[in-house]
Design an enzyme around this catalytic site. Sequence first.
Site, PDB file in Angstrom:
ATOM      1  N   ASN A   1       0.857  -1.193   0.000  1.00  0.00           N
ATOM      2  CA  ASN A   1       0.000   0.000   0.000  1.00  0.00           C
ATOM      3  C   ASN A   1       0.889   1.237   0.000  1.00  0.00           C
ATOM      4  O   ASN A   1       2.115   1.135   0.047  1.00  0.00           O
ATOM      5  CB  ASN A   1      -0.972  -0.025   1.192  1.00  0.00           C
TER       6      ASN A   1
ATOM      7  N   PRO B   1      -3.816 -11.299  10.591  1.00  0.00           N
ATOM      8  CA  PRO B   1      -4.181 -11.010  11.987  1.00  0.00           C
ATOM      9  C   PRO B   1      -4.342  -9.511  12.164  1.00  0.00           C
ATOM     10  O   PRO B   1      -3.619  -8.733  11.540  1.00  0.00           O
ATOM     11  CB  PRO B   1      -2.976 -11.529  12.778  1.00  0.00           C
ATOM     12  N   ASP B   2      -5.303  -9.100  12.983  1.00  0.00           N
ATOM     13  CA  ASP B   2      -5.436  -7.681  13.304  1.00  0.00           C
ATOM     14  C   ASP B   2      -4.572  -7.420  14.542  1.00  0.00           C
ATOM     15  O   ASP B   2      -4.922  -7.820  15.659  1.00  0.00           O
ATOM     16  CB  ASP B   2      -6.902  -7.319  13.547  1.00  0.00           C
ATOM     17  N   ILE B   3      -3.437  -6.770  14.321  1.00  0.00           N
ATOM     18  CA  ILE B   3      -2.449  -6.623  15.395  1.00  0.00           C
ATOM     19  C   ILE B   3      -2.989  -5.699  16.486  1.00  0.00           C
ATOM     20  O   ILE B   3      -2.897  -5.991  17.681  1.00  0.00           O
ATOM     21  CB  ILE B   3      -1.118  -6.082  14.816  1.00  0.00           C
TER      22      ILE B   3
HETATM   23  O1  C5P Z   1      -9.068  -1.609  10.250  1.00  0.00           O
HETATM   24  P1  C5P Z   1      -8.043  -0.626   9.807  1.00  0.00           P
HETATM   25  O2  C5P Z   1      -6.975  -1.260   8.987  1.00  0.00           O
HETATM   26  O3  C5P Z   1      -8.542   0.625   9.203  1.00  0.00           O
HETATM   27  O4  C5P Z   1      -7.407  -0.185  11.222  1.00  0.00           O
HETATM   28  C1  C5P Z   1      -6.336   0.665  11.282  1.00  0.00           C
HETATM   29  C2  C5P Z   1      -5.604   0.459  12.572  1.00  0.00           C
HETATM   30  O5  C5P Z   1      -5.466  -0.918  12.876  1.00  0.00           O
HETATM   31  C3  C5P Z   1      -4.193   0.988  12.491  1.00  0.00           C
HETATM   32  O6  C5P Z   1      -3.817   1.412  13.784  1.00  0.00           O
HETATM   33  C4  C5P Z   1      -3.406  -0.228  12.041  1.00  0.00           C
HETATM   34  O7  C5P Z   1      -2.049  -0.135  12.420  1.00  0.00           O
HETATM   35  C5  C5P Z   1      -4.117  -1.339  12.785  1.00  0.00           C
HETATM   36  N1  C5P Z   1      -4.128  -2.631  12.090  1.00  0.00           N
HETATM   37  C6  C5P Z   1      -3.411  -3.669  12.621  1.00  0.00           C
HETATM   38  N2  C5P Z   1      -3.453  -4.901  12.010  1.00  0.00           N
HETATM   39  C7  C5P Z   1      -4.206  -5.094  10.899  1.00  0.00           C
HETATM   40  C8  C5P Z   1      -4.931  -4.036  10.354  1.00  0.00           C
HETATM   41  C9  C5P Z   1      -4.863  -2.808  10.968  1.00  0.00           C
HETATM   42  O8  C5P Z   1      -2.726  -3.489  13.627  1.00  0.00           O
HETATM   43  N3  C5P Z   1      -4.241  -6.283  10.327  1.00  0.00           N
END
Ligand code: C5P
Length: 397
Positions: A208, A303-305
């Site tokens: 991105n 994974p959503d960190i």
């Molecule tokens: O859901 P979105 O991507 O818009 O969320 C943005 C926030 O979530 C940011 O702080 C980004 O660093 C974190 N994020 C994350 N892991 C992901 C997706 C987003 O930590 N897989």
Amino acid sequence: MLNGKRILLIIGGGIAAFKALDLIRRLRERGASVTPVLTQAGSEFVTPLSVSALAGMKVYRDLFDLTDEAEMGHIQLSRSADLVLVAPATADLMAKMAQGMANDLASTLLLATDTPVMIAPAMNVRMWDHPATQRNLATLRADGITVIGPNDGDMACGEFGPGRMAEPLEIVAALEGALRAGPLAGKRVLVTSGPTHEPIDPVRYIANRSSGAQGTALGAALAASGAEVVFVTGPADVAPPAGVQVVRVQTAQQMLEAVQAALPCDAAVFAAAVADWRVASASDRKLKKTRDGMPKLDFAENPDILATVSQMTQGRPALVVGFAAETNDVVENATAKRKRKGCDWIVANDVSPETGIMGGTENAVHLVSDAGVEDWPRMGKDAVAQELAARIAAALE
Ligand code: C5P
């Protein structure tokens, strides 16, 4: 500046000891005085004469040197500094420190000191990765010792990876951070930054447009406020800030692992633009054009960190901050995101192409917390970072 600061510099025995000479100059340039201690192994790499000439001071070398004991006992020496710096910190010195050994001047000083201790490890990549070194590292961190680096790169032994001593200017920046009685002194803050690259095959990836500029500005502002910063970055356009511990990753999964390895910390700020999806099974060979048409790519969710760390039941950082890059309904989406992910604050911004924010130098953010929504005026990413660092410091007080 380090005006009037007294640094006790312990030079361990590794090839990186040559950088300690430059380090002494950089410290003195900034007004610090450097009292050098050279281990026996250290003197195989740099001579006591060069060290004392650059430091403008006598080099201490031997625990049982009676003249030194008469002039200045080792206990007094260990406490006569504002900070004890070990550079390079070899695997052996780290092991001694972790065990509390005191069988030579350096280890005795390190055990006897009551001042903050900072180490800049340097060793072969396998020695660094060895579970024993990693155990010692965890012990030293738990004992309150600040660790700078090591950096990734080519090593004198011909291998590549983490193990290179941080550069003198990085060490100086970390020292300035530690010695500045900033509002975040004594706090450990994790920052994620940059994009992630998710492989399709060995040569192609999904990425991105994140440049890493806001995350880098934030890392720098937090370090300048005295925090010990662990900076986990994807392949960003801008170089990581000085004076932070840099962990480089490529993919979201690697970023999660690096984040988990960096915990515990007092605050975590997730400024990285993490890819939401990865190619489910990236090919280990370059995909070819075929007569049958396009290759079919199946995606898997990353994974959503931020959510993972926000929802930790044990060891969650006291403050978890997420970013939300939106192109419409910025505040509404950010407010919903804060609830969904479970973080404390969301820093929301509009990244529609016409704003010029993605990859640009300015940002206009909204800070969403349980106190409501604050709309900040458009300002430089550095200014946003400084304001956020001040808010983080206030929240951790
Ligand atoms: O859901 P979105 O991507 O818009 O969320 C943005 C926030 O979530 C940011 O702080 C980004 O660093 C974190 N994020 C994350 N892991 C992901 C997706 C987003 O930590 N897989």
